[in-house]
Design a protein around this motif. Sequence first.
Motif, PDB file in Angstrom:
ATOM      1  N   TYR A  85      55.410  30.786 -23.772  1.00  0.00           N
ATOM      2  CA  TYR A  85      54.051  31.318 -23.783  1.00  0.00           C
ATOM      3  C   TYR A  85      53.697  32.018 -25.100  1.00  0.00           C
ATOM      4  O   TYR A  85      52.630  32.612 -25.220  1.00  0.00           O
ATOM      5  CB  TYR A  85      53.858  32.280 -22.616  1.00  0.00           C
ATOM      6  CG  TYR A  85      53.733  31.567 -21.285  1.00  0.00           C
ATOM      7  CD1 TYR A  85      52.534  30.949 -20.924  1.00  0.00           C
ATOM      8  CD2 TYR A  85      54.811  31.493 -20.408  1.00  0.00           C
ATOM      9  CE1 TYR A  85      52.416  30.292 -19.703  1.00  0.00           C
ATOM     10  CE2 TYR A  85      54.691  30.835 -19.191  1.00  0.00           C
ATOM     11  CZ  TYR A  85      53.492  30.227 -18.846  1.00  0.00           C
ATOM     12  OH  TYR A  85      53.378  29.565 -17.646  1.00  0.00           O
ATOM     13  N   CYS A  93      54.969  34.676 -26.565  1.00  0.00           N
ATOM     14  CA  CYS A  93      54.952  36.150 -26.556  1.00  0.00           C
ATOM     15  C   CYS A  93      55.538  36.736 -27.838  1.00  0.00           C
ATOM     16  O   CYS A  93      55.165  37.835 -28.257  1.00  0.00           O
ATOM     17  CB  CYS A  93      55.719  36.678 -25.345  1.00  0.00           C
ATOM     18  SG  CYS A  93      55.101  36.071 -23.760  1.00  0.00           S
ATOM     19  N   PHE A 142      46.565  36.413 -19.914  1.00  0.00           N
ATOM     20  CA  PHE A 142      47.293  35.190 -19.607  1.00  0.00           C
ATOM     21  C   PHE A 142      46.991  34.781 -18.170  1.00  0.00           C
ATOM     22  O   PHE A 142      47.897  34.527 -17.376  1.00  0.00           O
ATOM     23  CB  PHE A 142      48.797  35.400 -19.813  1.00  0.00           C
ATOM     24  CG  PHE A 142      49.228  35.340 -21.255  1.00  0.00           C
ATOM     25  CD1 PHE A 142      49.808  34.206 -21.787  1.00  0.00           C
ATOM     26  CD2 PHE A 142      49.032  36.428 -22.090  1.00  0.00           C
ATOM     27  CE1 PHE A 142      50.194  34.141 -23.124  1.00  0.00           C
ATOM     28  CE2 PHE A 142      49.411  36.389 -23.425  1.00  0.00           C
ATOM     29  CZ  PHE A 142      50.000  35.240 -23.946  1.00  0.00           C
ATOM     30  N   MET A 202      48.558  31.714 -16.662  1.00  0.00           N
ATOM     31  CA  MET A 202      49.980  31.724 -16.327  1.00  0.00           C
ATOM     32  C   MET A 202      50.150  31.761 -14.814  1.00  0.00           C
ATOM     33  O   MET A 202      49.579  32.625 -14.145  1.00  0.00           O
ATOM     34  CB  MET A 202      50.671  32.938 -16.960  1.00  0.00           C
ATOM     35  CG  MET A 202      52.166  33.026 -16.678  1.00  0.00           C
ATOM     36  SD  MET A 202      52.929  34.557 -17.321  1.00  0.00           S
ATOM     37  CE  MET A 202      52.751  34.308 -19.088  1.00  0.00           C
TER      38      MET A 202
END
Length: 308
Positions: A228, A230, A289, A292
């Motif tokens: 993702y 991060c 997010f 997600m």
Amino acid sequence: MATLSLAGCNRHQSALAPFGVEASSTRDLTIVLLVGAVVIAVGMSLLIRHAIRTPGERLTHHQGMKLVLWAGGVVPTILLFTLLVTSLPAMRPLPTTRAELTIDVEGEQFWWRVAYRPLNAAPVVSANEVRVPVGRTVALKLMGGDVIHSFWIPGLAGKMDMIPGRTNTLVVRATKPGRFRGVCTEFCGLSHALMAFDVVALEPAAFDRWLTAEAKPAAGGNALFAQYGCGGCHAIRGTGEAGAIGPDLTHFGARQTLAAGVLPITTANVAGFIRHPEKTKPGVRMPAFDHMPPADAVALARYLQGLK
């Protein structure tokens, strides 16, 4: 008055419950000034009462001038001079030497970037928590990363502004161990009121052990963290993730609060903050997010909680 009295009962974030040398002297000075103010107020009340109840012809001109001289000049001068002399020692900054610990604290919207700089050792980066050794003098180097913030740990020392492009130094010394709280006291955006941090005062040996452990890299990486992206904002030492935009997460699981003192660190809170940080902190710069899957957010939260 009742509300103010109840507010003073707070033990972890109160200037009336000091755990530092400067905060203790400030509290003592406050008590001295309060006593002085009460003495002046009582004296003035007695003079007013005397003036109202005394017949006009009772005092001669000479007696009246003598009363004005002593009650309006000599006594207030002595009292105010005494208060000044009492307060002067509290204005002296604590001495610091090169052998003392330096901690850099930078205010961001809306969190705290923290870096410990021990003598002859590499900096140790953390976030949203400040740990200090009891009995040692610490120099806090305060900076503003984006807008003006203000750094205040009520029980440790006075507040100081954090200005972009400028470094201010606040010298402190904790006197007893415990977990306390600090806050930002300068309006810095929508989530200004949601910008706090934990302050942990440790015995010197415990602090040295903690700092040694904090300098170590994380145990391992995580596929979801990389998937993702991060690491574009967050660093986790030892994993290759080296983002510097957001808080360092190397030992995130060892902290007790999430989002700069707003929430306790639980799986549900961490997962919720990952997907919708703006619901906890309006104006936060971390993107949402919401795409997600909840299961991925929970798995990522559990990974972060394990970083200790």
